[in-house]
Design a protein around this motif. Structure first.
Motif, PDB file in Angstrom:
ATOM      1  N   GLU A  98      -8.604  18.885 -33.607  1.00 54.87           N
ATOM      2  CA  GLU A  98      -9.521  17.726 -34.086  1.00 54.87           C
ATOM      3  C   GLU A  98     -10.307  16.589 -32.954  1.00 54.87           C
ATOM      4  O   GLU A  98     -10.703  16.071 -33.143  1.00 54.87           O
ATOM      5  N   ASP A  99      -8.953  16.661 -31.591  1.00 53.48           N
ATOM      6  CA  ASP A  99      -9.427  15.674 -31.295  1.00 53.48           C
ATOM      7  C   ASP A  99     -10.197  15.843 -30.151  1.00 53.48           C
ATOM      8  O   ASP A  99     -11.166  14.997 -29.677  1.00 53.48           O
ATOM      9  N   GLU A 100     -10.879  17.103 -29.864  1.00 58.95           N
ATOM     10  CA  GLU A 100     -11.761  17.536 -28.890  1.00 58.95           C
ATOM     11  C   GLU A 100     -13.060  16.864 -29.768  1.00 58.95           C
ATOM     12  O   GLU A 100     -13.724  16.523 -29.316  1.00 58.95           O
ATOM     13  N   LEU A 101     -13.117  17.156 -31.001  1.00 61.79           N
ATOM     14  CA  LEU A 101     -13.829  17.070 -31.990  1.00 61.79           C
ATOM     15  C   LEU A 101     -13.861  15.321 -31.783  1.00 61.79           C
ATOM     16  O   LEU A 101     -15.423  14.951 -32.401  1.00 61.79           O
ATOM     17  N   ARG A 102     -13.014  14.856 -32.541  1.00 56.95           N
ATOM     18  CA  ARG A 102     -13.426  12.931 -32.004  1.00 56.95           C
ATOM     19  C   ARG A 102     -14.070  12.746 -30.903  1.00 56.95           C
ATOM     20  O   ARG A 102     -14.700  12.024 -30.837  1.00 56.95           O
ATOM     21  N   ALA A 103     -13.876  13.551 -29.704  1.00 60.80           N
ATOM     22  CA  ALA A 103     -13.759  12.714 -28.299  1.00 60.80           C
ATOM     23  C   ALA A 103     -15.650  13.408 -28.398  1.00 60.80           C
ATOM     24  O   ALA A 103     -16.091  12.050 -28.438  1.00 60.80           O
ATOM     25  N   ALA A 104     -16.123  14.314 -28.731  1.00 62.46           N
ATOM     26  CA  ALA A 104     -17.857  14.862 -28.954  1.00 62.46           C
ATOM     27  C   ALA A 104     -18.594  13.946 -30.257  1.00 62.46           C
ATOM     28  O   ALA A 104     -19.501  13.503 -29.535  1.00 62.46           O
ATOM     29  N   LEU A 105     -17.373  13.147 -30.701  1.00 65.48           N
ATOM     30  CA  LEU A 105     -18.522  12.708 -31.951  1.00 65.48           C
ATOM     31  C   LEU A 105     -18.531  11.031 -31.538  1.00 65.48           C
ATOM     32  O   LEU A 105     -19.751  10.757 -31.819  1.00 65.48           O
ATOM     33  N   THR A 106     -17.094  10.592 -30.826  1.00 72.55           N
ATOM     34  CA  THR A 106     -18.085   9.320 -30.294  1.00 72.55           C
ATOM     35  C   THR A 106     -18.528   9.744 -29.568  1.00 72.55           C
ATOM     36  O   THR A 106     -19.627   8.419 -29.448  1.00 72.55           O
ATOM     37  N   ASP A 107     -18.671  10.252 -28.306  1.00 78.10           N
ATOM     38  CA  ASP A 107     -20.017  10.219 -27.739  1.00 78.10           C
ATOM     39  C   ASP A 107     -21.337  10.156 -28.738  1.00 78.10           C
ATOM     40  O   ASP A 107     -22.350   9.896 -27.734  1.00 78.10           O
ATOM     41  N   ILE A 108     -21.392  11.478 -29.436  1.00 78.55           N
ATOM     42  CA  ILE A 108     -22.842  11.532 -30.544  1.00 78.55           C
ATOM     43  C   ILE A 108     -23.088   9.751 -31.227  1.00 78.55           C
ATOM     44  O   ILE A 108     -24.320  10.106 -30.701  1.00 78.55           O
ATOM     45  N   ILE A 109     -22.146   9.732 -31.549  1.00 77.00           N
ATOM     46  CA  ILE A 109     -22.232   8.390 -31.569  1.00 77.00           C
ATOM     47  C   ILE A 109     -23.225   6.977 -31.339  1.00 77.00           C
ATOM     48  O   ILE A 109     -23.514   6.654 -31.486  1.00 77.00           O
ATOM     49  N   ALA A 110     -22.440   6.986 -29.700  1.00 78.34           N
ATOM     50  CA  ALA A 110     -22.369   6.027 -28.390  1.00 78.34           C
ATOM     51  C   ALA A 110     -23.471   6.760 -28.174  1.00 78.34           C
ATOM     52  O   ALA A 110     -24.719   5.668 -27.778  1.00 78.34           O
ATOM     53  N   SER A 111     -24.172   8.375 -27.745  1.00 75.74           N
ATOM     54  CA  SER A 111     -25.555   8.078 -27.213  1.00 75.74           C
ATOM     55  C   SER A 111     -26.977   8.081 -28.596  1.00 75.74           C
ATOM     56  O   SER A 111     -27.767   7.606 -27.995  1.00 75.74           O
ATOM     57  N   VAL A 112     -26.423   8.197 -30.102  1.00 72.91           N
ATOM     58  CA  VAL A 112     -26.980   7.830 -30.799  1.00 72.91           C
ATOM     59  C   VAL A 112     -27.574   6.424 -31.509  1.00 72.91           C
ATOM     60  O   VAL A 112     -28.510   6.085 -32.389  1.00 72.91           O
ATOM     61  N   GLY A 113     -26.498   5.113 -30.591  1.00 73.34           N
ATOM     62  CA  GLY A 113     -26.535   3.829 -30.363  1.00 73.34           C
ATOM     63  C   GLY A 113     -26.320   3.715 -32.666  1.00 73.34           C
ATOM     64  O   GLY A 113     -26.900   2.987 -33.387  1.00 73.34           O
ATOM     65  N   ALA A 114     -25.131   5.082 -33.224  1.00 75.50           N
ATOM     66  CA  ALA A 114     -25.052   4.075 -34.629  1.00 75.50           C
ATOM     67  C   ALA A 114     -23.821   3.266 -34.930  1.00 75.50           C
ATOM     68  O   ALA A 114     -23.184   3.098 -34.224  1.00 75.50           O
ATOM     69  N   ALA A 115     -23.830   2.666 -36.024  1.00 72.04           N
ATOM     70  CA  ALA A 115     -22.962   1.043 -35.868  1.00 72.04           C
ATOM     71  C   ALA A 115     -22.230   1.127 -37.076  1.00 72.04           C
ATOM     72  O   ALA A 115     -21.430   1.001 -37.375  1.00 72.04           O
TER      73      ALA A 115
END
Length: 149
Positions: A98-115
């Motif tokens: 769950e922690d690895e998934l959260r970290a990966a998704l946080t990076d993806i959210i930042a890279s696509v600029g989702a808010a």
């Protein structure tokens, strides 16, 4: 060594060890491989990505059946699905925590600029490509919803 070769070797071992649950799951995997190889439009060989998708599909089927059987209080059938799921998961790549998934998704959210939750489609598109085989689609979706609140 290909998945099919591994499965054939495991089937022999399960037969010699008289492990019925393992044998049931292994035969299901072998049948799915044969169907995929002989499907219309296939080349007759499976890539590693194809094998991974096939195993994920089988695992998802078992999880869905397991959930339904538990809802209907059919523990006898749920037990069989659970045993088969354990065998299938031995051949799948290691799933993200769950922690690895959260970290990966946080990076993806930042890279696509989702808010906002309205950007969920963009995030899910990128996430399913990057995390294919490493995390379950339902888990990805739930985590994205949580992070985009």
């Amino acid at each position: 060594m290909s998945l099919e070769t591994n499965i054939n070797a495991e089937i022999k071992t399960a037969m010699l060890g008289k492990k019925e649950a393992d044998l049931r799951a292994l035969r299901a995997i072998k049948a799915a491989i044969l169907l995929a190889k002989t499907a219309e439009g296939s080349t007759g060989e499976l890539t590693e990505a194809d094998e991974s998708k096939l195993l994920q599909k089988l695992a998802k089927q078992r999880k869905d059946s397991l959930e339904i059987f538990r809802q209907q209080h059919r523990e006898d059938l749920a037990k069989k699905e659970e045993e088969e799921l354990e065998v299938i998961e031995r051949f799948l790549p290691k799933q993200m925590t769950e922690d690895e998934l959260r970290a990966a998704l946080t990076d993806i959210i930042a890279s696509v600029g989702a808010a906002s939750p309205a950007d969920m489609g963009k995030v899910m598109g990128a996430a399913t490509k990057q995390l294919a085989g490493k995390a379950d689609g339902k888990a990805i979706s739930a985590m994205v919803k949580e992070l985009l609140k």
